[in-house]
Motif scaffolding. Structure first.
Motif, mmCIF file in Angstrom:
data_model
loop_
_atom_site.group_PDB
_atom_site.id
_atom_site.type_symbol
_atom_site.label_atom_id
_atom_site.label_comp_id
_atom_site.label_asym_id
_atom_site.label_seq_id
_atom_site.Cartn_x
_atom_site.Cartn_y
_atom_site.Cartn_z
ATOM 1 N N ARG A 23 14.127 7.356 55.280
ATOM 2 C CA ARG A 23 14.816 8.605 55.579
ATOM 3 C C ARG A 23 14.146 9.331 56.722
ATOM 4 O O ARG A 23 12.957 9.556 56.703
ATOM 5 N N GLU A 24 14.977 9.735 57.671
ATOM 6 C CA GLU A 24 14.418 10.494 58.767
ATOM 7 C C GLU A 24 14.272 11.957 58.382
ATOM 8 O O GLU A 24 13.370 12.643 58.803
ATOM 9 N N HIS A 25 15.226 12.438 57.583
ATOM 10 C CA HIS A 25 15.298 13.877 57.325
ATOM 11 C C HIS A 25 15.115 14.201 55.849
ATOM 12 O O HIS A 25 15.442 13.397 54.986
ATOM 13 N N LEU A 26 14.637 15.411 55.610
ATOM 14 C CA LEU A 26 14.484 15.885 54.236
ATOM 15 C C LEU A 26 15.843 16.175 53.614
ATOM 16 O O LEU A 26 16.797 16.511 54.306
ATOM 17 N N ARG A 27 15.885 16.079 52.292
ATOM 18 C CA ARG A 27 17.059 16.533 51.535
ATOM 19 C C ARG A 27 16.562 17.622 50.586
ATOM 20 O O ARG A 27 15.623 17.413 49.816
ATOM 21 N N ILE A 28 17.196 18.774 50.658
ATOM 22 C CA ILE A 28 16.737 19.937 49.889
ATOM 23 C C ILE A 28 17.911 20.472 49.076
ATOM 24 O O ILE A 28 18.975 20.759 49.640
ATOM 25 N N ALA A 29 17.750 20.599 47.766
ATOM 26 C CA ALA A 29 18.807 21.171 46.908
ATOM 27 C C ALA A 29 18.347 22.536 46.407
ATOM 28 O O ALA A 29 17.251 22.661 45.861
ATOM 29 N N VAL A 30 19.193 23.545 46.607
ATOM 30 C CA VAL A 30 18.840 24.921 46.217
ATOM 31 C C VAL A 30 19.799 25.367 45.119
ATOM 32 O O VAL A 30 21.008 25.478 45.339
ATOM 33 N N PHE A 31 19.258 25.603 43.916
ATOM 34 C CA PHE A 31 20.079 25.997 42.764
ATOM 35 C C PHE A 31 19.864 27.479 42.478
ATOM 36 O O PHE A 31 18.748 27.896 42.157
ATOM 37 N N GLY A 32 20.933 28.272 42.551
ATOM 38 C CA GLY A 32 20.835 29.695 42.225
ATOM 39 C C GLY A 32 21.762 30.026 41.073
ATOM 40 O O GLY A 32 22.809 29.387 40.906
ATOM 41 N N ALA A 33 21.393 31.057 40.282
ATOM 42 C CA ALA A 33 22.275 31.479 39.200
ATOM 43 C C ALA A 33 23.594 31.989 39.764
ATOM 44 O O ALA A 33 24.660 31.720 39.224
ATOM 45 N N HIS A 34 23.499 32.735 40.853
ATOM 46 C CA HIS A 34 24.663 33.345 41.499
ATOM 47 C C HIS A 34 24.626 32.999 42.981
ATOM 48 O O HIS A 34 23.536 32.766 43.527
#
Ligand SMILES: [Zn+2]
Length: 300
Positions: A23-34
């Motif tokens: 993988r060249e690039h990062l994968r970022i998952a952002v979980f918010g309540a709202h």
């Protein structure tokens, strides 16, 4: 047990390492309540990484349609806005904000104010983690304002951390292959907003992202969120900027977003750089950087 059978975690981590080498690039998952939580807390981080070509997935687990209902003009007949109408409005808002920041959006529909992180909900989050395969997961601290103003925050933090673990469990009920997330970053608890002041947890940040270059993008994204604002856009914008300046002060940069890094730091040995003050804000009173560095040079 045969010698060839290794614990699942080790196998997955080895697979992850191979995948990440490609993988060249990062994968970022952002979980918010709202939806707004993602923008308030991490818009700068999202924009910074999207600009580098990293892939960012924003996952509001509820629309916040109950929570934000009082912020909208009440309907004449019922006194409140119908939930479906609020959801439709908030969906457009978060879509626009994500477009500005360069994030992909996956809107979930858990019931805000009453969802408890049951096994169906954890399963749904798990499937997203297994499908997206993030290097980094960002979410609420599991103690964030628990039992007070915003219980959804704590519930989301707990559910996401469970899903991070469950995503790499043997026998997890999912058609997608297991995945081990490497890093979880938590938003510090906002104890100061607790309505009944029953949240005794203060969780100081230990990790900052410098968002000075993208603070205007963060403002633009915030201005999309009319349906999530109790105050005027300008007031919220001003408050958020003041916060990012204050976090920046703690980090030694103009604007920063704070996190709690959840893995331990390990160093081979302490050096003056690790234990010394970072820029001027942590200097002993009355000292200049030059005075300090003349006594404790940072060459090591
Ligand atoms: Zn929230």
């Amino acid at each position: 047990m045969s010698d060839e059978i290794k614990p699942r975690t080790w196998m997955s981590r080895a697979i992850n390492r191979r995948q990440m080498a490609k993988r060249e690039h990062l994968r970022i998952a952002v979980f918010g309540a709202h939806p707004a939580d993602i923008i308030f807390n991490s818009a700068g981080t999202i924009a910074t990484h999207a600009q580098k070509g990293d892939k960012v997935l924003a996952v509001p687990v509820t629309y916040g349609a109950r929570h934000c209902n009082p912020f909208l003009a009440p309907a004449k007949e019922s006194g409140y806005r119908p939930l479906e109408e609020v959801k439709a409005k908030k969906l457009v808002e978060i879509q626009n904000a994500c477009k500005i920041l360069g994030a992909e959006l996956h809107q979930l529909d858990f019931k805000d104010q009453i969802f408890v992180g049951n096994h169906e909900e954890i399963q749904e989050i798990t499937d997203i983690i297994r499908g997206f395969r993030p290097d980094i997961v960002i979410t609420h601290h599991p103690t964030d304002t628990a039992f007070s103003d915003q219980p959804d925050h704590a519930t989301t933090g707990t559910a996401v951390m469970r899903a991070v673990k469950y995503a790499n469990e043997w026998g997890a009920e999912s058609k997608k292959p297991g995945f081990q997330v490497n890093t979880v970053l938590l938003w510090p608890s906002h104890h100061d907003t607790a309505m009944y002041l029953v949240t005794p947890y203060i969780t100081p940040a230990n990790y900052y992202v410098d968002v000075s270059e993208v603070v205007e993008l963060k403002s633009q994204a915030l201005r999309c969120l009319e349906g999530s604002m109790l105050a005027t856009e300008e007031a919220v914008d001003g408050a958020i900027k003041a916060m990012s300046v204050s976090w920046g002060g703690a980090a030694g940069v103009p604007h920063a977003e704070p996190y709690i890094y959840t893995s331990p730091f390990v160093v081979k040995g302490l050096s003056r750089r690790e234990i010394g003050p970072h820029r001027q804000m942590l200097l002993p009173p009355g000292w200049t950087v030059e005075q300090y560095e003349s006594l404790f040079p940072l060459e090591d």
